[in-house]
Design an enzyme around this catalytic site. Structure first.
Site, PDB file in Angstrom:
ATOM      1  N   ARG A   1       0.838  -1.212   0.000  1.00 22.39           N
ATOM      2  CA  ARG A   1       0.000   0.000   0.000  1.00 22.39           C
ATOM      3  C   ARG A   1       0.869   1.257   0.000  1.00 22.39           C
ATOM      4  NH1 ARG A   1      -3.209  -2.873   4.490  1.00 22.39           N
ATOM      5  NH2 ARG A   1      -4.823  -3.965   3.324  1.00 22.39           N
TER       6      ARG A   1
ATOM      7  N   ASP B   1     -16.136  -2.110  -4.504  1.00 21.97           N
ATOM      8  CA  ASP B   1     -16.260  -3.372  -3.767  1.00 21.97           C
ATOM      9  C   ASP B   1     -17.724  -3.808  -3.799  1.00 21.97           C
ATOM     10  OD1 ASP B   1     -14.085  -4.699  -1.580  1.00 21.97           O
ATOM     11  OD2 ASP B   1     -16.160  -5.368  -1.351  1.00 21.97           O
TER      12      ASP B   1
ATOM     13  N   ASP C   1      -6.689  -5.995  -5.741  1.00 20.85           N
ATOM     14  CA  ASP C   1      -6.294  -6.854  -4.615  1.00 20.85           C
ATOM     15  C   ASP C   1      -7.475  -7.755  -4.252  1.00 20.85           C
ATOM     16  OD1 ASP C   1      -5.072  -7.960  -2.380  1.00 20.85           O
ATOM     17  OD2 ASP C   1      -5.609  -6.281  -1.072  1.00 20.85           O
TER      18      ASP C   1
ATOM     19  N   CYS D   1      -3.782 -13.787  -3.024  1.00 19.76           N
ATOM     20  CA  CYS D   1      -3.535 -14.333  -1.683  1.00 19.76           C
ATOM     21  C   CYS D   1      -3.886 -15.821  -1.625  1.00 19.76           C
ATOM     22  CB  CYS D   1      -4.323 -13.544  -0.645  1.00 19.76           C
ATOM     23  SG  CYS D   1      -6.105 -13.595  -0.909  1.00 19.76           S
TER      24      CYS D   1
END
Length: 394
Positions: free
Chosen positions: A213, A251, A298, A338
């Site tokens: 970040r 989102d 991300d 991830c």
């Protein structure tokens, strides 16, 4: 008082080399699973012995798990009490205080910090604990006693809702062990954010992206920024504080967007940041090409299990294909995975293919992983789950 004799777990002939070399796990097929071993209660402490009887380590044992024995100490005589765990906590905290400088970090990262299967994220005086193994689940009262002694926390949440617990025969639950659940403020990269400790994903905040970040925020001055899968605004709001011209946070989760909105207000950048609730893939398809100098993607894990590997890996290719066209010529593109089953070469390949599909070229500026408070045990390189790439696109 005489010490209670621990049950014994014996490695099969020729199967002691890995543990002797420092590996912290013994798999069920490496252990002599006779009637005695099978009778040991799930999550018990045990002495791990070589085929010849030599004591090698003190372990937690679960006869029903693939990773049957996890090393707690290479001293087979060690006493596992609040003092033992407290020493591990203070050692871990001393490292984080030196690395991070503020008490907002991952305090314990499982085996790398000597507490197998335990994750602890610290939010000042509040601690979110995730226990993913039967052995450490049985030791939870001792762990809580040690946390209390070392830090005198106001809040402790047991966020034991990970699917991994089911592999260990444990139930999934969230328990407020001390204080009250809810939202809390945290400081990261000199900015203020909000995390929901009981309702949010994982432990409520993803400290693993802290360094990435900061790097991306350093590229955001005077830029139009798109933060896709923004969660609580870690990338987008920070970019706004570092001089971005405008930031769009995208989102599908309204609670996440609400937290990001709060963070924007806390940092006085709410005029710069806008928020959009949408499915990311659909939203990216509708965006105008080359409309952002910085695009950040991300996503949550696309690959949850081995059976999802092929389709999940292709998800990263599709994400890059949709996002890369939105980056201006000479602009910057950040993409991460991830999913621990997607290794760095496979991730890099999907990014490369996605760029080719998007008919974009450029250069990789940075390939990175998780922040420094997520150390990796030298014998468990596969636990370095986070992969991130920063590219400049032509």
């Amino acid at each position: 008082m005489a010490l209670k004799k621990l049950p014994t777990v014996i490695l099969r002939a020729g199967e002691d080399r890995r543990v002797r070399a420092g590996h912290p796990w013994a798999f069920s097929n490496e252990i002599l699973m006779d009637a005695d071993a099978k009778a040991i209660p799930v999550g018990s402490l045990a002495t791990l012995r070589a085929p010849g009887g030599e004591a090698l380590a003190l372990v937690t044992f679960n006869p029903h798990s693939l990773i049957a024995a996890r090393v707690l100490s290479t001293n087979p005589e060690a006493q596992v009490d609040a003092l033992f765990i407290g020493r591990r906590l203070t050692q871990a905290a001393a490292l984080r205080d030196r690395l991070i400088g503020v008490p907002y970090y991952r305090l314990i990262h499982a085996e790398a910090d000597g507490l197998p299967g335990v994750i602890i994220d610290r939010f000042g005086d509040a601690f979110v604990v995730q226990v993913n193994t039967a052995g450490m689940d049985a030791l939870t009262p001792v762990l809580l006693e040690a946390l209390e002694a070392e830090f005198s926390p106001t809040t402790i949440i047991l966020k034991n809702d990970s699917p991994v617990r089911e592999l260990e025969g444990l139930k999934r639950e969230v328990v407020v062990a001390k204080g009250e659940a809810g939202s809390i403020e945290l400081i990261e990269n000199d900015a203020r954010f909000v995390a929901d400790l009981s309702e949010g994903q994982k432990t409520g905040w993803f400290y693993d992206q802290r360094d990435n970040r900061r790097f991306m925020a350093g590229l955001a001055k005077d830029a139009r920024v798109l933060d896709a899968y923004c969660y609580s605004g870690g990338f987008g709001v920070l970019a706004a504080t570092r001089g971005a011209k405008s930031v769009v946070c995208l989102d599908r989760s309204q609670p996440a967007l609400n937290a990001a909105q709060q963070a924007a207000a806390l940092n006085g950048v709410d005029k710069i940041v806008s928020f959009r609730k949408a499915e990311v893939f659909e939203a990216l398809e509708k965006e105008k090409p080359r409309s952002y100098e910085v695009v950040i993607c991300d996503p949550p894990a696309f690959v949850k299990s081995r059976k999802d590997l092929k389709t999940g890996a292709q998800g990263y290719r599709k994400l890059v294909r949709l996002a890369a066209p939105l980056v201006t010529k000479g602009g910057f593109f950040f993409v991460a995975s991830c999913s621990h089953l997607v290794d760095p070469p496979l991730f890099a390949e999907q990014v490369r293919r996605g760029l080719r599909d998007a008919e974009r070229t450029g250069r990789i500026l940075l390939s990175s992983g998780a922040a420094l408070d997520h150390p990796v045990h030298p014998n468990l390189p596969e636990t370095a789950y986070l992969k991130a790439m920063v590219l400049q696109l032509d």
